[in-house]
Scaffold this active site. Structure first.
Site, mmCIF file in Angstrom:
data_model
loop_
_atom_site.group_PDB
_atom_site.id
_atom_site.type_symbol
_atom_site.label_atom_id
_atom_site.label_comp_id
_atom_site.label_asym_id
_atom_site.label_seq_id
_atom_site.Cartn_x
_atom_site.Cartn_y
_atom_site.Cartn_z
ATOM 1 N N ARG A 186 -11.491 31.542 41.206
ATOM 2 C CA ARG A 186 -13.042 31.908 41.607
ATOM 3 C C ARG A 186 -13.129 31.878 43.253
ATOM 4 N NH1 ARG A 186 -13.481 33.946 37.832
ATOM 5 N NH2 ARG A 186 -15.021 33.215 36.013
ATOM 6 N N THR A 225 -6.762 33.895 42.237
ATOM 7 C CA THR A 225 -7.296 34.586 41.176
ATOM 8 C C THR A 225 -8.327 33.871 40.488
ATOM 9 O OG1 THR A 225 -5.373 33.941 39.792
ATOM 10 C CG2 THR A 225 -5.118 35.977 40.889
ATOM 11 N N HIS A 254 -11.488 41.460 41.694
ATOM 12 C CA HIS A 254 -11.743 40.749 40.462
ATOM 13 C C HIS A 254 -11.065 41.541 39.052
ATOM 14 C CE1 HIS A 254 -14.042 37.010 38.727
ATOM 15 N NE2 HIS A 254 -13.098 37.401 37.742
ATOM 16 N N GLU A 308 -18.708 37.828 46.260
ATOM 17 C CA GLU A 308 -18.370 38.987 45.562
ATOM 18 C C GLU A 308 -19.275 39.694 44.828
ATOM 19 O OE1 GLU A 308 -15.103 37.503 43.220
ATOM 20 O OE2 GLU A 308 -15.953 38.236 41.486
ATOM 21 N N LYS A 346 -4.225 27.456 30.649
ATOM 22 C CA LYS A 346 -3.793 28.505 30.115
ATOM 23 C C LYS A 346 -2.974 29.369 31.149
ATOM 24 C CE LYS A 346 -7.854 29.134 28.115
ATOM 25 N NZ LYS A 346 -8.374 27.968 28.171
ATOM 26 N N ILE A 347 -3.803 29.765 32.267
ATOM 27 C CA ILE A 347 -3.117 30.590 33.284
ATOM 28 C C ILE A 347 -2.267 30.257 34.147
ATOM 29 C CG2 ILE A 347 -3.793 32.125 35.185
ATOM 30 C CD1 ILE A 347 -6.802 32.642 33.827
HETATM 31 P P1 NAI Z 1 -8.370 26.496 31.839
HETATM 32 O O1 NAI Z 1 -9.485 25.783 31.589
HETATM 33 O O2 NAI Z 1 -7.214 26.715 30.534
HETATM 34 O O3 NAI Z 1 -7.523 25.585 32.959
HETATM 35 C C1 NAI Z 1 -8.095 25.282 34.099
HETATM 36 C C2 NAI Z 1 -7.302 23.961 34.498
HETATM 37 O O4 NAI Z 1 -8.014 23.590 35.624
HETATM 38 C C3 NAI Z 1 -7.293 22.894 33.368
HETATM 39 O O5 NAI Z 1 -5.866 22.545 33.080
HETATM 40 C C4 NAI Z 1 -8.039 21.730 34.037
HETATM 41 O O6 NAI Z 1 -7.707 20.525 33.652
HETATM 42 C C5 NAI Z 1 -8.008 21.928 35.522
HETATM 43 N N1 NAI Z 1 -8.734 21.322 36.501
HETATM 44 C C6 NAI Z 1 -10.238 21.098 36.154
HETATM 45 N N2 NAI Z 1 -10.909 20.586 37.046
HETATM 46 C C7 NAI Z 1 -9.832 20.449 38.157
HETATM 47 C C8 NAI Z 1 -9.911 20.047 39.449
HETATM 48 N N3 NAI Z 1 -11.029 19.420 39.908
HETATM 49 N N4 NAI Z 1 -8.575 20.268 40.235
HETATM 50 C C9 NAI Z 1 -7.723 20.629 39.554
HETATM 51 N N5 NAI Z 1 -7.769 21.177 38.395
HETATM 52 C C10 NAI Z 1 -8.667 21.054 37.509
HETATM 53 O O7 NAI Z 1 -8.780 27.788 32.294
HETATM 54 P P2 NAI Z 1 -7.610 29.117 32.598
HETATM 55 O O8 NAI Z 1 -8.034 30.012 31.411
HETATM 56 O O9 NAI Z 1 -6.596 28.774 32.990
HETATM 57 O O10 NAI Z 1 -8.791 29.832 33.783
HETATM 58 C C11 NAI Z 1 -8.560 29.332 35.123
HETATM 59 C C12 NAI Z 1 -9.402 30.031 35.978
HETATM 60 O O11 NAI Z 1 -9.241 31.410 36.206
HETATM 61 C C13 NAI Z 1 -10.769 30.193 35.597
HETATM 62 O O12 NAI Z 1 -11.582 28.742 35.788
HETATM 63 C C14 NAI Z 1 -11.572 31.313 35.920
HETATM 64 O O13 NAI Z 1 -12.245 31.038 37.044
HETATM 65 C C15 NAI Z 1 -10.341 32.162 36.408
HETATM 66 N N6 NAI Z 1 -10.079 33.311 35.890
HETATM 67 C C16 NAI Z 1 -10.067 34.555 36.390
HETATM 68 C C17 NAI Z 1 -9.934 35.811 36.074
HETATM 69 C C18 NAI Z 1 -9.764 36.940 36.876
HETATM 70 O O14 NAI Z 1 -9.920 38.069 36.251
HETATM 71 N N7 NAI Z 1 -9.699 36.766 37.930
HETATM 72 C C19 NAI Z 1 -9.804 36.033 34.476
HETATM 73 C C20 NAI Z 1 -10.190 34.932 33.776
HETATM 74 C C21 NAI Z 1 -10.125 33.593 34.579
#
Ligand code: NAI
Length: 344
Positions: free
Chosen positions: A230, A228, A291, A259, A153-154
């Site tokens: 983990r 942004t 964060h 963190e 998504k992001i």
């Molecule tokens: P999402 O689940 O929609 O997308 C994650 C993507 O990573 C998926 O397309 C998945 O196929 C891919 N993926 C899975 N394993 C992988 C690997 N080994 N190598 C490469 N790609 C891989 O998650 P979303 O919503 O896009 O969030 C991404 C990350 O952003 C979350 O995991 C979370 O840690 C972080 N986040 C940070 C926030 C902040 O305030 N800094 C807030 C919300 C999320």
């Protein structure tokens, strides 16, 4: 229905109070985080509401279970801090899978622009009536190659934003979509070809320290690294070394491996115990936000609305909640949620 709300910050309360009142949920707000020492505060409640920096290990799960807690409602997407396997069969777990992917993607771009156009330095200078431009030379994003790791998504929104800047977008995703305008490639090619690398994949045993010494060695000189996602996706020692070697041109970090006891707290006036973080922050080409990427009005509203709905779904009717999760989720043979059933 009573919910113990841990790690309350002033910006959390208004939306949770509003939606809670509408749906008949009484939130008991505590400033402390949930851990083994504070779990007793949940006694007398039906659910707990926590963030990703709570420690919900097996012993905490057992304590909560002993108090009759039936639900752990995470108000974050990540849930690596909850022992979901231990909770299985005892306490249901729900999360907020997406509250505003745009807020995180836009923050990643804000960090990138701040870094490459030296806005953080210019801001400090002009506050001091220093109008010199020396040392503020940046570079254009147009025409640069950005490597995005994780295009969920992001990551997808970030790719679109970068496309709007005229950047050449390449990406690596373990599960790439069948069809996409994005050019998918290997992690190595991302490291070798990218002027900018942005991390948007989840943290798990495969991705922990994916940016390590070996990865940094493969990168272009002057690469800008944005995280942004983990903190533990990056080996911070290796990043620091890359910066000291002048290999890494800049780092934009909204997350940091250690963190949990630092971010979200005002530690000004305290001695910083984390030498590595202190050293990173001292670097002129490192920008750290704590964060903060999610923190927009829209995201806070979505988090509260979704969490309240999650709690209501779990306690009413058949208890099925689309945002429930457990250690079996994603396992095609075992996942009950895929069959529209409760996790247990
Ligand atoms: P999402 O689940 O929609 O997308 C994650 C993507 O990573 C998926 O397309 C998945 O196929 C891919 N993926 C899975 N394993 C992988 C690997 N080994 N190598 C490469 N790609 C891989 O998650 P979303 O919503 O896009 O969030 C991404 C990350 O952003 C979350 O995991 C979370 O840690 C972080 N986040 C940070 C926030 C902040 O305030 N800094 C807030 C919300 C999320």
């Amino acid at each position: 229905m009573k919910t113990a709300f841990f790690d309350t910050k002033p910006y959390d309360k208004p939306a949770f109070e509003l939606y809670g009142k509408e749906k008949g949920i009484e939130f008991k707000f505590f400033e402390t985080k949930l851990n083994a020492d504070t779990a007793q505060l949940a006694d007398g409640c039906d659910a707990v509401c926590v963030l990703v920096n709570a420690t919900v290990a097996a012993e905490v799960v057992d304590t909560l279970y002993g108090y009759g807690i039936k639900l752990i409602a995470l108000r974050s997407a990540g849930y690596n801090n909850v022992d979901v396997k231990h909770a299985y069969g005892k306490i249901h777990v729900v999360h907020v899978p997406a509250y505003s992917p745009n807020s995180v993607a836009e923050h990643a771009m804000a960090l990138l622009l701040t870094s490459v156009r030296r806005i953080h330095k210019a801001y400090n200078r002009t506050k001091d009536f220093n109008f010199s431009l020396n040392g503020l030379t940046g570079f254009n994003l147009h025409g640069k190659t950005v490597g995005i790791i994780g295009t969920g998504k992001i990551g997808k929104i970030f790719a679109d934003i970068c496309g709007g800047f005229g950047m050449n977008v390449i990406a690596y995703d373990k599960f790439p979509p069948q069809e996409s305008k994005i050019k998918y490639t290997s992690p190595d090619e991302i490291f070798e070809k990218s002027d900018i690398i942005s991390l948007h994949c989840p943290l798990n045993s495969e991705t922990r320290h994916m940016i390590d010494k070996a990865a940094v060695e493969k990168m272009k000189k002057g690469v800008v690294i944005i995280n942004t996602s983990r903190g533990a996706l990056i080996d911070a020692e290796a990043l620091l070394e890359g910066i000291k070697q002048r290999k890494v041109g800049a780092a934009c970090l909204d997350v940091y491996e250690e963190e949990s006891d630092i971010f979200f707290e005002d530690l000004s006036g305290h001695i910083m115990n984390d030498d590595l973080l202190a050293r990173l922050i001292s670097m002129p080409n490192v920008i750290v936000t704590s964060h903060q990427a999610f923190l927009t009005e829209e995201a806070l509203d979505n988090i509260a609305a979704t969490t309240v709905n999650n709690i209501i779904s779990c306690f009413e009717n058949d208890g099925i909640c689309e945002n429930e999760l457990c250690y079996r989720c994603g396992n095609i043979e075992e996942c009950k949620k895929d069959r529209k059933e409760r996790c247990f």
